[in-house]
Design an enzyme around this catalytic site. Structure first.
Site, PDB file in Angstrom:
ATOM      1  N   CYS A 167       5.961  -5.317   1.963  1.00 17.53           N
ATOM      2  CA  CYS A 167       6.468  -5.616   0.622  1.00 17.53           C
ATOM      3  C   CYS A 167       7.383  -6.843   0.618  1.00 17.53           C
ATOM      4  O   CYS A 167       8.550  -6.771   1.015  1.00 17.53           O
ATOM      5  CB  CYS A 167       7.179  -4.413   0.014  1.00 17.53           C
ATOM      6  SG  CYS A 167       7.654  -4.674  -1.714  1.00 17.53           S
ATOM      7  N   SER A 213       4.652 -10.371  -6.599  1.00 21.72           N
ATOM      8  CA  SER A 213       4.480  -9.505  -5.431  1.00 21.72           C
ATOM      9  C   SER A 213       4.207 -10.388  -4.234  1.00 21.72           C
ATOM     10  O   SER A 213       3.313 -11.243  -4.282  1.00 21.72           O
ATOM     11  CB  SER A 213       3.318  -8.526  -5.653  1.00 21.72           C
ATOM     12  OG  SER A 213       2.830  -8.029  -4.420  1.00 21.72           O
TER      13      SER A 213
END
Length: 340
Positions: free
Chosen positions: A253, A91
């Protein structure tokens, strides 16, 4: 007070997305590689994940990053992302949180103006370059794992919207990228609940209709997230990643932005050296740069660089009493919604 387990955590957020970091209390996880260790958590023993991310010690709207010794000599630290559904391989926002914590807590030395940190993740090595000044990590740039497209404009049959078109791409995990106007919404705070609900439903439908498998890491064989996107101009995209069981990423993101960059390259809309901006639902921004082109198992791929900011806002300990009946955590549908 009597605890059978004690963990130390740093509270960190990246553009509003909470990515706590376990800094003490876990020596290691079985496995030769970081991917093996992630699979051990997901397939053999997920008690640590449940302890830190589920109520009453955790909450749905956060991730917890488990720091581990690296399994590769090039890396200085390893980490695995623990989320409400399972452990994940990579991530961008959580990586930025990890680097910021490592440097600002003195776990790795800070060098001004740039400190380089190589991280061992289940998705591969990630090189981070932190802009530093007076002991502060001002921003972190991540040379992400190579990102590539599996399918462009894949038709997805849905009961509510008919046929939707989705791009399927890998940016550290697999994403389905869906232009948000197809579901009759915009990327805005007041639509977060509706976007989260639709994203969870679409993820299930997409995995029923589309099959993926990473050419090098065979265990990565499903679409992990649906990212809604909206092109504001030639160089600015709104992004809204939806995460199981039904929430939206507060940050722009990093892995999803990498996947989006791969789709833009496949369409000939960006070239090496180009820079974009990804803007989150709450207005936070990541800078996205196309460093170059490569291939992954014969697939054309891009080399993305993601730059963002994180802030350490607290330190705390959690523990487990031997008699605590909720040591394994619990879930309720009031927050989990359809994902329950």
């Amino acid at each position: 007070m009597r605890w059978k387990k004690t963990l130390q955590l740093a509270d960190v957020h990246c553009e509003g997305e909470i990515g706590k970091v376990i800094t003490g209390g876990v020596i290691d996880i079985p496995g030769k590689t970081m991917l093996d260790k992630m699979n051990y958590i997901n397939e053999v023993d997920d008690s640590l994940r449940r302890l830190v991310v589920l109520e009453p010690r955790g909450c749905l709207q956060m991730s917890v990053n488990l720091l581990l010794p690296p399994t590769r000599p090039e890396a200085q630290a390893g980490f695995i992302v623990l989320q409400s559904d399972k452990a994940h391989p990579m991530s961008g926002s959580n990586c930025i949180c990890v680097v910021t914590a490592l440097l600002e807590l003195g776990m790795l030395p800070i060098e001004s103006p740039v400190t380089t940190v190589v991280l061992d993740t289940p998705a591969g090595l990630v090189t981070a370059r932190a802009q530093c000044e007076d002991g502060r990590c001002l921003s972190v740039s991540l040379d992400m794992v190579p990102s590539f497209v599996e399918h462009l404009d894949s038709p997805i049959q849905t009961p509510e919207f008919g046929t939707l078109m989705a791009d399927i791409a890998f940016g550290g995990v697999y994403y389905a990228l869906v232009d948000v106007d197809q579901v009759g919404l915009s990327i805005a705070p007041e639509h977060a609940r509706a976007l989260a609900t639709q994203g969870v439903r679409l993820k299930t439908l997409i995995n029923q209709q589309i099959k993926v498998r990473h050419p090098l890491f065979k265990e990565l064989d499903e679409v992990a997230y649906v990212m809604f996107r909206n092109r504001l101009d030639a160089r600015t995209y709104q992004t809204c990643t939806t995460l199981p069981p039904g929430r939206v990423d507060r940050s722009p993101c990093g892995t999803g932005s990498s996947a989006n960059l791969a789709t833009l390259s496949a369409r000939g809309l960006v070239a090496p050296g180009d820079r974009l901006t990804s803007r989150s639902t709450i207005g936070g921004e990541f800078q996205v740069e196309l460093l170059g082109l490569t291939d992954v198992g014969g697939k054309a791929a891009v080399l993305p660089r993601i730059t963002g900011r994180a802030w350490v806002y607290g330190l705390h300990q959690i523990g487990v009493d031997p008699d605590d009946p909720l040591a394994a955590g619990f879930m309720l549908s009031d927050t989990w919604g359809d994902g329950f």
